[in-house]
Write a protein that holds these residues in place. Structure first.
Motif, PDB file in Angstrom:
ATOM      1  N   ILE A   1      -6.811   6.030 -12.488  1.00 48.41           N
ATOM      2  CA  ILE A   1      -6.245   5.104 -11.513  1.00 48.41           C
ATOM      3  C   ILE A   1      -7.193   3.919 -11.321  1.00 48.41           C
ATOM      4  O   ILE A   1      -8.374   4.097 -11.016  1.00 48.41           O
ATOM      5  CB  ILE A   1      -5.986   5.806 -10.169  1.00 48.41           C
ATOM      6  CG1 ILE A   1      -4.956   6.926 -10.344  1.00 48.41           C
ATOM      7  CG2 ILE A   1      -5.521   4.805  -9.111  1.00 48.41           C
ATOM      8  CD1 ILE A   1      -3.615   6.471 -10.864  1.00 48.41           C
ATOM      9  N   LYS A   2      -6.660   2.723 -11.487  1.00 40.32           N
ATOM     10  CA  LYS A   2      -7.465   1.504 -11.364  1.00 40.32           C
ATOM     11  C   LYS A   2      -7.215   0.758 -10.059  1.00 40.32           C
ATOM     12  O   LYS A   2      -8.017  -0.076  -9.654  1.00 40.32           O
ATOM     13  CB  LYS A   2      -7.153   0.561 -12.533  1.00 40.32           C
ATOM     14  CG  LYS A   2      -7.374   1.168 -13.906  1.00 40.32           C
ATOM     15  CD  LYS A   2      -8.812   1.592 -14.112  1.00 40.32           C
ATOM     16  CE  LYS A   2      -9.037   2.126 -15.534  1.00 40.32           C
ATOM     17  NZ  LYS A   2     -10.418   2.661 -15.695  1.00 40.32           N
ATOM     18  N   ARG A   3      -6.090   0.999  -9.396  1.00 43.10           N
ATOM     19  CA  ARG A   3      -5.773   0.290  -8.171  1.00 43.10           C
ATOM     20  C   ARG A   3      -6.769   0.668  -7.061  1.00 43.10           C
ATOM     21  O   ARG A   3      -7.327   1.770  -7.071  1.00 43.10           O
ATOM     22  CB  ARG A   3      -4.361   0.647  -7.693  1.00 43.10           C
ATOM     23  CG  ARG A   3      -3.257   0.164  -8.593  1.00 43.10           C
ATOM     24  CD  ARG A   3      -3.026  -1.325  -8.476  1.00 43.10           C
ATOM     25  NE  ARG A   3      -1.791  -1.700  -9.137  1.00 43.10           N
ATOM     26  CZ  ARG A   3      -1.662  -1.981 -10.428  1.00 43.10           C
ATOM     27  NH1 ARG A   3      -2.725  -1.928 -11.219  1.00 43.10           N
ATOM     28  NH2 ARG A   3      -0.485  -2.323 -10.940  1.00 43.10           N
ATOM     29  N   PRO A   4      -6.996  -0.230  -6.104  1.00 45.80           N
ATOM     30  CA  PRO A   4      -7.825   0.139  -4.955  1.00 45.80           C
ATOM     31  C   PRO A   4      -7.238   1.353  -4.240  1.00 45.80           C
ATOM     32  O   PRO A   4      -6.015   1.498  -4.135  1.00 45.80           O
ATOM     33  CB  PRO A   4      -7.757  -1.105  -4.057  1.00 45.80           C
ATOM     34  CG  PRO A   4      -7.454  -2.232  -4.996  1.00 45.80           C
ATOM     35  CD  PRO A   4      -6.559  -1.641  -6.047  1.00 45.80           C
ATOM     36  N   ILE A   5      -8.107   2.224  -3.755  1.00 43.70           N
ATOM     37  CA  ILE A   5      -7.687   3.436  -3.032  1.00 43.70           C
ATOM     38  C   ILE A   5      -8.277   3.415  -1.634  1.00 43.70           C
ATOM     39  O   ILE A   5      -9.476   3.199  -1.456  1.00 43.70           O
ATOM     40  CB  ILE A   5      -8.134   4.711  -3.770  1.00 43.70           C
ATOM     41  CG1 ILE A   5      -7.466   4.802  -5.153  1.00 43.70           C
ATOM     42  CG2 ILE A   5      -7.807   5.951  -2.941  1.00 43.70           C
ATOM     43  CD1 ILE A   5      -7.917   5.992  -5.976  1.00 43.70           C
TER      44      ILE A   5
ATOM     45  N   ASP B   1       0.166  -2.038  -5.053  1.00 41.35           N
ATOM     46  CA  ASP B   1      -1.053  -2.827  -5.202  1.00 41.35           C
ATOM     47  C   ASP B   1      -2.288  -2.041  -4.781  1.00 41.35           C
ATOM     48  O   ASP B   1      -3.398  -2.321  -5.243  1.00 41.35           O
ATOM     49  CB  ASP B   1      -0.947  -4.099  -4.365  1.00 41.35           C
ATOM     50  CG  ASP B   1       0.257  -4.932  -4.768  1.00 41.35           C
ATOM     51  OD1 ASP B   1       0.343  -5.313  -5.947  1.00 41.35           O
ATOM     52  OD2 ASP B   1       1.133  -5.171  -3.914  1.00 41.35           O
ATOM     53  N   GLY B   2      -2.101  -1.091  -3.890  1.00 41.22           N
ATOM     54  CA  GLY B   2      -3.170  -0.216  -3.456  1.00 41.22           C
ATOM     55  C   GLY B   2      -2.576   1.135  -3.105  1.00 41.22           C
ATOM     56  O   GLY B   2      -1.401   1.227  -2.747  1.00 41.22           O
ATOM     57  N   LEU B   3      -3.374   2.188  -3.221  1.00 39.29           N
ATOM     58  CA  LEU B   3      -2.908   3.538  -2.918  1.00 39.29           C
ATOM     59  C   LEU B   3      -3.618   4.065  -1.682  1.00 39.29           C
ATOM     60  O   LEU B   3      -4.782   3.752  -1.440  1.00 39.29           O
ATOM     61  CB  LEU B   3      -3.184   4.477  -4.094  1.00 39.29           C
ATOM     62  CG  LEU B   3      -2.673   4.038  -5.473  1.00 39.29           C
ATOM     63  CD1 LEU B   3      -2.975   5.117  -6.506  1.00 39.29           C
ATOM     64  CD2 LEU B   3      -1.197   3.715  -5.435  1.00 39.29           C
TER      65      LEU B   3
ATOM     66  N   PHE C   1       0.865  -1.177   0.000  1.00 40.41           N
ATOM     67  CA  PHE C   1       0.000   0.000   0.000  1.00 40.41           C
ATOM     68  C   PHE C   1       0.905   1.230   0.000  1.00 40.41           C
ATOM     69  O   PHE C   1       1.705   1.415   0.918  1.00 40.41           O
ATOM     70  CB  PHE C   1      -0.893   0.029   1.242  1.00 40.41           C
ATOM     71  CG  PHE C   1      -1.939  -1.053   1.302  1.00 40.41           C
ATOM     72  CD1 PHE C   1      -2.194  -1.866   0.211  1.00 40.41           C
ATOM     73  CD2 PHE C   1      -2.670  -1.254   2.456  1.00 40.41           C
ATOM     74  CE1 PHE C   1      -3.163  -2.866   0.266  1.00 40.41           C
ATOM     75  CE2 PHE C   1      -3.638  -2.247   2.532  1.00 40.41           C
ATOM     76  CZ  PHE C   1      -3.891  -3.054   1.430  1.00 40.41           C
ATOM     77  N   ALA C   2       0.772   2.062  -0.999  1.00 41.09           N
ATOM     78  CA  ALA C   2       1.654   3.212  -1.170  1.00 41.09           C
ATOM     79  C   ALA C   2       0.894   4.514  -0.920  1.00 41.09           C
ATOM     80  O   ALA C   2      -0.153   4.759  -1.521  1.00 41.09           O
ATOM     81  CB  ALA C   2       2.238   3.228  -2.580  1.00 41.09           C
TER      82      ALA C   2
ATOM     83  N   ALA D   1       2.789   5.879  -8.808  1.00 44.15           N
ATOM     84  CA  ALA D   1       2.751   4.785  -7.835  1.00 44.15           C
ATOM     85  C   ALA D   1       2.145   3.527  -8.448  1.00 44.15           C
ATOM     86  O   ALA D   1       2.632   2.410  -8.223  1.00 44.15           O
ATOM     87  CB  ALA D   1       1.962   5.210  -6.602  1.00 44.15           C
ATOM     88  N   GLN D   2       1.095   3.708  -9.219  1.00 38.73           N
ATOM     89  CA  GLN D   2       0.455   2.574  -9.879  1.00 38.73           C
ATOM     90  C   GLN D   2       1.424   1.897 -10.846  1.00 38.73           C
ATOM     91  O   GLN D   2       1.565   0.663 -10.850  1.00 38.73           O
ATOM     92  CB  GLN D   2      -0.801   3.049 -10.620  1.00 38.73           C
ATOM     93  CG  GLN D   2      -1.556   1.967 -11.357  1.00 38.73           C
ATOM     94  CD  GLN D   2      -2.890   2.463 -11.887  1.00 38.73           C
ATOM     95  OE1 GLN D   2      -3.916   2.308 -11.235  1.00 38.73           O
ATOM     96  NE2 GLN D   2      -2.885   3.075 -13.060  1.00 38.73           N
TER      97      GLN D   2
END
Length: 261
Positions: free
Chosen positions: A202-206, A178-180, A149-150, A172-173
């Protein structure tokens, strides 16, 4: 990376802050374990799906060996005490190798890395993105199952470059998060940043990283994929030296509100 870490609904991560080891080396391991067990059970009994064990030892550089060892030991202990709750790790020092090593040793599900891309000024001095090192070390460990998680422009630091938060989220993505985690200056700013990140592709989970309460968690979960909470659930009547720091009634009410959302 397994998507299992994102499966709990609602996705709530409670931060359990450890003492600063550099300032509390006189404490026994039993005292640390008592603190961790007492407070972890509050979250477990309330139905929080994840605890993020948070090292608070301030370092100007890499994590001190004893901080790594203590966090790993306490994380492993927490796993045994509350086996039905997920576990994450954050190391205060700017050290992705330390965070991933602790997660690897303790069987944690994820790590949180505060400065993943770009550059920032922190209270401990300037720090540059650790994303490439983190992703490479995770691969070397063979632990792609540990999610990263970033944070994106975390509010505890000041960016030293001019990219927008949504552009940093894209960095970051692409770097491999894997998640932001997005945390603005306040709750409305956080929601605005999350919406802009989504609009930018952005497609990653937030996850929303701060200012979430029982009163606004429904709005938060309507905008993002999960929330991180800690201060809002702490005991208002806690005295210095009290082992129990988090309030079971506040935590239960928060989880009830999150489930209704």
């Amino acid at each position: 990376m397994s998507l299992r870490v994102f499966s709990p609904k609602p996705l709530v991560i409670a931060a359990l802050h450890l003492p600063d080891f550099a300032r509390s080396r006189g404490k026994s391991m039993a005292a640390y374990e008592d603190y961790v067990a007492t407070n972890a059970k509050v979250f477990a009994e309330a139905g929080v799906p994840y605890i993020k064990l948070q090292d608070a030892t301030r370092e100007s550089g890499r994590a001190a060996p004893d901080s790594i060892a203590m966090t790993a030991a306490l994380a492993r202990f927490l796993r045994a005490e509350v086996p039905n709750i997920g576990l994450g790790i954050i190391i205060e020092a700017h050290d992705p190798v330390a965070a991933l090593s602790v997660a690897h040793a303790s069987g944690a599900d994820f790590v949180r890395l505060k400065v993943f891309v770009g550059g920032v000024m922190t209270a401990q001095g300037p720090r540059n993105g650790m994303g490439a090192e983190a992703v490479a070390f995770r691969a070397a460990l063979g632990r792609e199952d540990i999610a990263i998680f970033a944070d994106v422009h975390d509010r505890t630091a000041v960016p030293i470059s001019s990219e927008t938060p949504e552009f940093a989220a894209e960095w970051a993505q692409k770097t491999g998060a894997d998640g932001l985690i997005i945390t603005g200056s306040d709750f409305p700013d956080s929601l605005a940043r999350i919406r802009k990140a989504r609009e930018s592709g952005i497609k990653r989970p937030i996850l929303l990283g701060g200012s979430v309460t029982e009163g606004n968690v429904a709005e938060a979960l309507g905008t993002c994929d999960g929330v991180i909470i800690s201060t809002a659930l702490m005991r208002k009547d806690a005295k210095p030296g009290d082992v129990l720091r988090w309030d079971i009634d506040l935590t239960r009410r928060f989880m009830d509100a999150a489930r209704k959302a």
